[in-house]
Design a protein around this motif. Structure first.
Motif, PDB file in Angstrom:
ATOM      1  N   SER A  66       0.906  -1.193  -0.123  1.00 38.92           N
ATOM      2  CA  SER A  66      -0.089  -0.111   0.087  1.00 38.92           C
ATOM      3  C   SER A  66       0.921   1.118   0.024  1.00 38.92           C
ATOM      4  N   ARG A  67       0.967   1.793  -1.209  1.00 34.26           N
ATOM      5  CA  ARG A  67       1.825   3.078  -1.261  1.00 34.26           C
ATOM      6  C   ARG A  67       1.130   4.124  -0.690  1.00 34.26           C
ATOM      7  N   TRP A  68       1.950   5.152  -0.016  1.00 34.53           N
ATOM      8  CA  TRP A  68       1.391   6.161   0.725  1.00 34.53           C
ATOM      9  C   TRP A  68       1.957   7.403   0.077  1.00 34.53           C
ATOM     10  N   TRP A  69       1.215   8.412  -0.026  1.00 43.33           N
ATOM     11  CA  TRP A  69       1.513   9.683  -0.699  1.00 43.33           C
ATOM     12  C   TRP A  69       2.753  10.582  -0.075  1.00 43.33           C
ATOM     13  N   ASN A  70       2.972  10.331   1.240  1.00 46.84           N
ATOM     14  CA  ASN A  70       4.142  10.839   2.143  1.00 46.84           C
ATOM     15  C   ASN A  70       4.869   9.795   2.517  1.00 46.84           C
ATOM     16  N   PRO A  71       6.271  10.036   1.666  1.00 51.31           N
ATOM     17  CA  PRO A  71       7.217   8.904   1.983  1.00 51.31           C
ATOM     18  C   PRO A  71       7.770   8.835   3.505  1.00 51.31           C
ATOM     19  N   ALA A  72       7.446   9.686   4.232  1.00 54.31           N
ATOM     20  CA  ALA A  72       7.832   9.639   5.913  1.00 54.31           C
ATOM     21  C   ALA A  72       7.104   8.310   6.184  1.00 54.31           C
ATOM     22  N   VAL A  73       5.662   8.424   6.021  1.00 59.58           N
ATOM     23  CA  VAL A  73       5.049   7.251   6.467  1.00 59.58           C
ATOM     24  C   VAL A  73       5.436   5.914   6.104  1.00 59.58           C
ATOM     25  N   GLU A  74       5.912   5.715   4.769  1.00 54.39           N
ATOM     26  CA  GLU A  74       6.633   4.407   4.520  1.00 54.39           C
ATOM     27  C   GLU A  74       7.807   4.223   5.281  1.00 54.39           C
ATOM     28  N   ASP A  75       8.718   5.328   5.440  1.00 56.97           N
ATOM     29  CA  ASP A  75       9.795   5.009   6.263  1.00 56.97           C
ATOM     30  C   ASP A  75       9.708   4.912   7.639  1.00 56.97           C
ATOM     31  N   GLN A  76       8.694   5.146   8.203  1.00 56.97           N
ATOM     32  CA  GLN A  76       8.120   4.641   9.663  1.00 56.97           C
ATOM     33  C   GLN A  76       7.870   3.305   9.670  1.00 56.97           C
ATOM     34  N   CYS A  77       7.005   2.823   8.722  1.00 56.38           N
ATOM     35  CA  CYS A  77       6.941   1.302   8.541  1.00 56.38           C
ATOM     36  C   CYS A  77       8.266   0.519   8.634  1.00 56.38           C
ATOM     37  N   SER A  78       9.103   1.092   7.710  1.00 55.85           N
ATOM     38  CA  SER A  78      10.617   0.182   7.450  1.00 55.85           C
ATOM     39  C   SER A  78      11.411   0.337   8.624  1.00 55.85           C
ATOM     40  N   ASP A  79      11.215   1.509   9.487  1.00 52.74           N
ATOM     41  CA  ASP A  79      12.126   1.772  10.636  1.00 52.74           C
ATOM     42  C   ASP A  79      11.711   0.774  11.603  1.00 52.74           C
ATOM     43  N   ARG A  80      10.476   0.018  11.808  1.00 49.02           N
ATOM     44  CA  ARG A  80      10.130  -0.963  12.568  1.00 49.02           C
ATOM     45  C   ARG A  80      11.163  -2.058  12.787  1.00 49.02           C
ATOM     46  N   VAL A  81      11.644  -2.300  11.402  1.00 47.84           N
ATOM     47  CA  VAL A  81      12.634  -3.384  11.315  1.00 47.84           C
ATOM     48  C   VAL A  81      13.824  -2.891  11.584  1.00 47.84           C
ATOM     49  N   TYR A  82      14.558  -1.706  11.363  1.00 42.23           N
ATOM     50  CA  TYR A  82      15.717  -0.960  11.574  1.00 42.23           C
ATOM     51  C   TYR A  82      15.613  -0.623  13.047  1.00 42.23           C
ATOM     52  N   ARG A  83      15.844  -1.640  14.026  1.00 40.77           N
ATOM     53  CA  ARG A  83      15.856  -1.263  15.597  1.00 40.77           C
ATOM     54  C   ARG A  83      16.981  -1.841  16.068  1.00 40.77           C
ATOM     55  N   ILE A  84      17.204  -1.360  17.205  1.00 43.33           N
ATOM     56  CA  ILE A  84      18.406  -1.907  17.984  1.00 43.33           C
ATOM     57  C   ILE A  84      18.058  -3.445  18.232  1.00 43.33           C
ATOM     58  N   GLY A  85      18.924  -4.240  18.020  1.00 39.26           N
ATOM     59  CA  GLY A  85      18.574  -5.629  18.139  1.00 39.26           C
ATOM     60  C   GLY A  85      18.672  -6.419  16.751  1.00 39.26           C
TER      61      GLY A  85
END
Length: 159
Positions: A66-85
């Protein structure tokens, strides 16, 4: 979609879903289960619900359906995987539905161009911050028009 994914990948159960209709307690239970269990698995997240307050380091593939018009929303989703650990390389995918020979007229083509423009603008700002020593994060993103996932010891989140 959950049933389709279960059949396609031979999962023992349907993939868990997190969206705006999932209550906080159930949401956390699903995240904990996904994090705890080993092996191949899939979790489906809506872009808005999946972009806030989750840590999914058990995943190393994120596929934005599901593409979002705001790339920051997509980046927030991706960031769930880029975490400490996170110990595995992370791969981010943006499958695009395009009209061959007329890519500029498809919705996905237009949103991709718009997102790239916004990201380029934001990259300049981030470079300025890095220059001043405020950010050292490096993100590797793979963008592609089609993918095929191997069934191995990987986990994926799909938003």
């Amino acid at each position: 979609l959950p049933l389709l994914l279960q059949r396609r990948y031979g999962l023992l159960r349907m993939p868990m879903v997190i969206n705006g209709q999932v209550q906080t307690d159930a949401r956390q239970q699903r995240v904990d289960k996904f994090q705890r269990e080993s092996g191949f698995d899939v979790m489906l997240l809506s872009p808005k619900a999946g972009g806030v307050g989750l840590t999914l380091t058990a995943a190393n593939h994120v596929i934005h359906l599901s593409r979002w018009w705001n790339p920051a929303v997509e980046d927030q989703c991706s960031d769930r995987v880029y975490r400490i650990g996170q110990t595995k390389p992370v791969h981010i995918y943006y499958p695009l539905a395009v009209i061959p020979g007329a890519e500029e007229h498809s919705f996905d083509g237009r949103i991709q161009v718009r997102s790239a423009t916004k990201m380029k603008s934001g990259d300049g700002w981030l470079r300025m911050l890095r220059h001043h020593g405020r950010s050292n994060r490096q993100v590797q993103v793979a963008r592609c028009t089609s993918t095929s996932a191997e069934k191995n010891d990987t986990k994926s989140t799909v938003s």
